[in-house]
Design a protein around this motif. Structure first.
Motif, PDB file in Angstrom:
ATOM      1  N   PRO A   5       3.495  -0.407  -7.792  1.00  0.00           N
ATOM      2  CA  PRO A   5       2.821  -0.227  -9.074  1.00  0.00           C
ATOM      3  C   PRO A   5       2.543  -1.577  -9.718  1.00  0.00           C
ATOM      4  O   PRO A   5       2.967  -2.623  -9.201  1.00  0.00           O
ATOM      5  CB  PRO A   5       3.844   0.567  -9.887  1.00  0.00           C
ATOM      6  N   ALA A   6       1.830  -1.587 -10.820  1.00  0.00           N
ATOM      7  CA  ALA A   6       1.632  -2.823 -11.578  1.00  0.00           C
ATOM      8  C   ALA A   6       2.991  -3.341 -12.034  1.00  0.00           C
ATOM      9  O   ALA A   6       3.823  -2.576 -12.533  1.00  0.00           O
ATOM     10  CB  ALA A   6       0.722  -2.571 -12.771  1.00  0.00           C
ATOM     11  N   ILE A   7       3.207  -4.633 -11.876  1.00  0.00           N
ATOM     12  CA  ILE A   7       4.496  -5.256 -12.207  1.00  0.00           C
ATOM     13  C   ILE A   7       4.258  -6.468 -13.094  1.00  0.00           C
ATOM     14  O   ILE A   7       3.395  -7.298 -12.806  1.00  0.00           O
ATOM     15  CB  ILE A   7       5.241  -5.677 -10.920  1.00  0.00           C
ATOM     16  N   ASN A   8       5.032  -6.556 -14.161  1.00  0.00           N
ATOM     17  CA  ASN A   8       4.953  -7.709 -15.058  1.00  0.00           C
ATOM     18  C   ASN A   8       6.237  -8.521 -14.926  1.00  0.00           C
ATOM     19  O   ASN A   8       7.304  -8.089 -15.363  1.00  0.00           O
ATOM     20  CB  ASN A   8       4.772  -7.252 -16.505  1.00  0.00           C
ATOM     21  N   ILE A   9       6.123  -9.698 -14.306  1.00  0.00           N
ATOM     22  CA  ILE A   9       7.273 -10.600 -14.207  1.00  0.00           C
ATOM     23  C   ILE A   9       6.894 -11.957 -14.817  1.00  0.00           C
ATOM     24  O   ILE A   9       7.386 -13.002 -14.390  1.00  0.00           O
ATOM     25  CB  ILE A   9       7.762 -10.762 -12.758  1.00  0.00           C
ATOM     26  N   SER A  10       6.034 -11.900 -15.804  1.00  0.00           N
ATOM     27  CA  SER A  10       5.552 -13.121 -16.443  1.00  0.00           C
ATOM     28  C   SER A  10       6.617 -13.734 -17.338  1.00  0.00           C
ATOM     29  O   SER A  10       7.417 -13.028 -17.954  1.00  0.00           O
ATOM     30  CB  SER A  10       4.299 -12.809 -17.268  1.00  0.00           C
TER      31      SER A  10
ATOM     32  N   VAL B 127      14.208  -0.769 -17.405  1.00  0.00           N
ATOM     33  CA  VAL B 127      13.063  -1.521 -16.877  1.00  0.00           C
ATOM     34  C   VAL B 127      11.801  -1.288 -17.697  1.00  0.00           C
ATOM     35  O   VAL B 127      10.890  -2.126 -17.699  1.00  0.00           O
ATOM     36  CB  VAL B 127      12.812  -1.215 -15.392  1.00  0.00           C
ATOM     37  N   TYR B 128      11.726  -0.143 -18.422  1.00  0.00           N
ATOM     38  CA  TYR B 128      10.615   0.076 -19.347  1.00  0.00           C
ATOM     39  C   TYR B 128      10.872  -0.577 -20.710  1.00  0.00           C
ATOM     40  O   TYR B 128       9.982  -0.603 -21.558  1.00  0.00           O
ATOM     41  CB  TYR B 128      10.390   1.573 -19.578  1.00  0.00           C
ATOM     42  N   LEU B 129      12.109  -1.040 -20.933  1.00  0.00           N
ATOM     43  CA  LEU B 129      12.504  -1.638 -22.213  1.00  0.00           C
ATOM     44  C   LEU B 129      12.263  -0.690 -23.368  1.00  0.00           C
ATOM     45  O   LEU B 129      11.714  -1.052 -24.416  1.00  0.00           O
ATOM     46  CB  LEU B 129      11.744  -2.956 -22.447  1.00  0.00           C
TER      47      LEU B 129
ATOM     48  N   THR C 128       6.804   6.928 -19.926  1.00  0.00           N
ATOM     49  CA  THR C 128       6.476   6.828 -18.505  1.00  0.00           C
ATOM     50  C   THR C 128       5.919   5.466 -18.128  1.00  0.00           C
ATOM     51  O   THR C 128       5.402   5.302 -17.016  1.00  0.00           O
ATOM     52  CB  THR C 128       5.460   7.919 -18.104  1.00  0.00           C
ATOM     53  N   LEU C 129       6.015   4.514 -19.017  1.00  0.00           N
ATOM     54  CA  LEU C 129       5.552   3.162 -18.684  1.00  0.00           C
ATOM     55  C   LEU C 129       6.100   2.176 -19.699  1.00  0.00           C
ATOM     56  O   LEU C 129       6.608   2.547 -20.750  1.00  0.00           O
ATOM     57  CB  LEU C 129       4.022   3.099 -18.664  1.00  0.00           C
ATOM     58  N   GLY C 130       5.999   0.891 -19.364  1.00  0.00           N
ATOM     59  CA  GLY C 130       6.390  -0.156 -20.293  1.00  0.00           C
ATOM     60  C   GLY C 130       7.204  -1.249 -19.619  1.00  0.00           C
ATOM     61  O   GLY C 130       7.633  -1.122 -18.470  1.00  0.00           O
ATOM     62  N   GLY C 131       7.390  -2.336 -20.319  1.00  0.00           N
ATOM     63  CA  GLY C 131       8.240  -3.410 -19.851  1.00  0.00           C
ATOM     64  C   GLY C 131       7.775  -4.018 -18.539  1.00  0.00           C
ATOM     65  O   GLY C 131       6.640  -4.478 -18.410  1.00  0.00           O
ATOM     66  N   PHE C 132       8.655  -4.001 -17.561  1.00  0.00           N
ATOM     67  CA  PHE C 132       8.359  -4.606 -16.262  1.00  0.00           C
ATOM     68  C   PHE C 132       7.380  -3.772 -15.435  1.00  0.00           C
ATOM     69  O   PHE C 132       6.842  -4.261 -14.443  1.00  0.00           O
ATOM     70  CB  PHE C 132       9.651  -4.829 -15.473  1.00  0.00           C
ATOM     71  N   PHE C 133       7.153  -2.509 -15.840  1.00  0.00           N
ATOM     72  CA  PHE C 133       6.198  -1.637 -15.167  1.00  0.00           C
ATOM     73  C   PHE C 133       5.165  -1.165 -16.191  1.00  0.00           C
ATOM     74  O   PHE C 133       5.254  -0.043 -16.714  1.00  0.00           O
ATOM     75  CB  PHE C 133       6.903  -0.434 -14.536  1.00  0.00           C
ATOM     76  N   PRO C 134       4.175  -1.993 -16.515  1.00  0.00           N
ATOM     77  CA  PRO C 134       3.249  -1.678 -17.605  1.00  0.00           C
ATOM     78  C   PRO C 134       2.423  -0.418 -17.402  1.00  0.00           C
ATOM     79  O   PRO C 134       1.935   0.163 -18.388  1.00  0.00           O
ATOM     80  CB  PRO C 134       2.344  -2.924 -17.673  1.00  0.00           C
ATOM     81  N   ALA C 135       2.263   0.046 -16.169  1.00  0.00           N
ATOM     82  CA  ALA C 135       1.555   1.299 -15.914  1.00  0.00           C
ATOM     83  C   ALA C 135       2.502   2.373 -15.385  1.00  0.00           C
ATOM     84  O   ALA C 135       2.072   3.425 -14.921  1.00  0.00           O
ATOM     85  CB  ALA C 135       0.410   1.072 -14.918  1.00  0.00           C
TER      86      ALA C 135
ATOM     87  N   THR D  91       0.819  -1.203   0.000  1.00  0.00           N
ATOM     88  CA  THR D  91       0.000   0.000   0.000  1.00  0.00           C
ATOM     89  C   THR D  91       0.857   1.259   0.000  1.00  0.00           C
ATOM     90  O   THR D  91       2.061   1.213   0.274  1.00  0.00           O
ATOM     91  CB  THR D  91      -0.917   0.014   1.223  1.00  0.00           C
ATOM     92  N   GLY D  92       0.214   2.400  -0.298  1.00  0.00           N
ATOM     93  CA  GLY D  92       0.920   3.667  -0.268  1.00  0.00           C
ATOM     94  C   GLY D  92       0.307   4.669  -1.210  1.00  0.00           C
ATOM     95  O   GLY D  92      -0.801   4.480  -1.712  1.00  0.00           O
ATOM     96  N   THR D  93       1.022   5.740  -1.471  1.00  0.00           N
ATOM     97  CA  THR D  93       0.543   6.776  -2.368  1.00  0.00           C
ATOM     98  C   THR D  93       0.664   6.319  -3.812  1.00  0.00           C
ATOM     99  O   THR D  93       1.472   5.461  -4.151  1.00  0.00           O
ATOM    100  CB  THR D  93       1.334   8.072  -2.166  1.00  0.00           C
ATOM    101  N   GLY D  94      -0.139   6.919  -4.671  1.00  0.00           N
ATOM    102  CA  GLY D  94      -0.138   6.511  -6.068  1.00  0.00           C
ATOM    103  C   GLY D  94      -1.063   5.328  -6.283  1.00  0.00           C
ATOM    104  O   GLY D  94      -1.755   4.873  -5.376  1.00  0.00           O
ATOM    105  N   THR D  95      -1.055   4.812  -7.496  1.00  0.00           N
ATOM    106  CA  THR D  95      -1.952   3.719  -7.869  1.00  0.00           C
ATOM    107  C   THR D  95      -1.317   2.375  -7.565  1.00  0.00           C
ATOM    108  O   THR D  95      -0.256   2.045  -8.097  1.00  0.00           O
ATOM    109  CB  THR D  95      -2.292   3.785  -9.368  1.00  0.00           C
ATOM    110  N   GLN D  96      -1.962   1.615  -6.694  1.00  0.00           N
ATOM    111  CA  GLN D  96      -1.447   0.286  -6.390  1.00  0.00           C
ATOM    112  C   GLN D  96      -1.805  -0.672  -7.510  1.00  0.00           C
ATOM    113  O   GLN D  96      -2.928  -0.676  -8.015  1.00  0.00           O
ATOM    114  CB  GLN D  96      -2.034  -0.229  -5.072  1.00  0.00           C
ATOM    115  N   GLY D  97      -0.845  -1.478  -7.918  1.00  0.00           N
ATOM    116  CA  GLY D  97      -1.059  -2.423  -9.003  1.00  0.00           C
ATOM    117  C   GLY D  97      -0.776  -3.851  -8.588  1.00  0.00           C
ATOM    118  O   GLY D  97      -0.184  -4.106  -7.530  1.00  0.00           O
TER     119      GLY D  97
END
Length: 318
Positions: free
Chosen positions: A137-142, A291-293, A299-306, A86-92
């Motif tokens: 934040p939203a994280i993609n480690i698929s 990390v955004y590749l 401001t987004l992409g890769g391992f941090f899709p949002a 949890t915290g400030t900003g959008t939790q993903g």
């Protein structure tokens, strides 16, 4: 020729061998992840003066969320506790992640140790930041065809254009997945340290940097040892290194693990450093490029899709 001159010549030759491969990676990685245009704080004169210690620690916290979730799933089959997200900003949410069926007990032990360390880093930074801590934040480690690991591996040439890279499929794949992150973490903390004004926070950041360097050495050293029997691992690590190098700009800030010849002797390359024996630094924007590749200002992409949470959110065009 003195030994120092021979060492410099060997290092210069290593740089030259890597440089001719960069054009390929600059083209390939540009297509690996899409993003929206945004300005880079570090690209504007004087912008760094507006960055607070909390901004730097929150930037680090985003990276720790990524590493902690990857290792937690790989080692234990489950992610961080919900109370740590949890915290400030959008939790993903976390996309992907599963337990590795390790066949090497040493690698399994390393994975569990690093997972515990990274979870501790998340907890520590959240405590230090208090109510200012950003949410995960939203994280993609698929490891599937649409995952960030596959996008990174395709762009680096580790797998083909239609191939899939699953970092949870084997001990070796896990190490290569970890290798993508670890060197970046070391250079990120070193690059951010001059921006931290509070001495207590600076000391803490230095302590985390030291731990990340230990982790990087474990991953690089284990890959090197396994690569003696399976040279494809050393080749793959070199491809990942070249890909990271092409993402963060024109400077040569990365090195693979291939053996080098210095003064007629074969030596390993466990520690990536400059000719002064000093580790490299990356700016927050350069870290986000990786990390955004993406080589663009996004401001987004890769391992941090949002994207990441906090003030430092944009990568740099290079």
């Amino acid at each position: 020729m003195t030994e120092s001159e021979q060492l410099l010549d060997a290092l210069d030759a290593r740089v030259e061998r890597r440089n001719h491969r960069r054009d390929f990676f600059k083209t390939a990685i540009g297509a690996a992840a899409a993003g929206v245009t945004a300005f880079s704080l570090t690209s504007k004169a004087g912008a760094q003066s507006t960055i607070t210690d909390a901004d730097i620690l929150n930037f680090a916290l985003n990276l720790e969320y990524l590493e902690a979730q990857f290792y937690a799933f790989a080692a234990n089959g489950t992610g961080l506790a919900s109370s740590q997200l949890t915290g400030t900003g959008t939790q993903g949410a976390v996309t992907g992640g599963k337990q590795v069926t390790f066949t090497d007990p040493v690698v399994a032990s390393y994975a569990r140790e690093i997972a515990a360390d990274e979870a501790a880093h998340v907890a520590f930074l959240r405590t230090a930041l208090g109510s200012s801590a950003v949410a995960q934040p939203a994280i993609n480690i698929s490891g599937d065809a649409n995952g960030a690991f596959t996008a990174a591996a395709r762009a680096a040439g580790v797998v083909g254009a239609n191939g899939t890279f699953d970092p949870y499929a084997s001990d070796e794949n896990f190490l290569l997945g970890a290798y993508i992150f670890e060197d970046v973490g070391v250079t990120a903390y070193k690059g951010a340290s001059p921006l931290v004004s509070n001495k207590t926070f600076l000391q803490a950041a230095a302590g985390i940097l030291a731990v990340e360097a230990y982790h990087a050495a474990i991953v690089r050293g284990t890959l090197y040892a396994k690569g003696i029997q399976t040279p494809a691992l050393i080749t793959a690590a070199g491809q990942i290194s070249d890909a990271r190098d092409s993402l963060d700009g024109s400077s040569d800030l990365d090195q693979g693990i291939a053996a080098q010849t210095i003064n007629g002797q074969t030596v390993s390359n466990i520690v990536p450093l400059d000719t002064n024996g000093i580790a490299y630094s990356r700016s927050p924007a350069q870290v986000l490029n990786i990390v955004y590749l993406n080589r663009a200002s996004v401001t987004l992409g890769g391992f941090f899709p949002a994207g990441v949470n906090g003030t430092l959110r944009a990568s740099a065009a290079n």
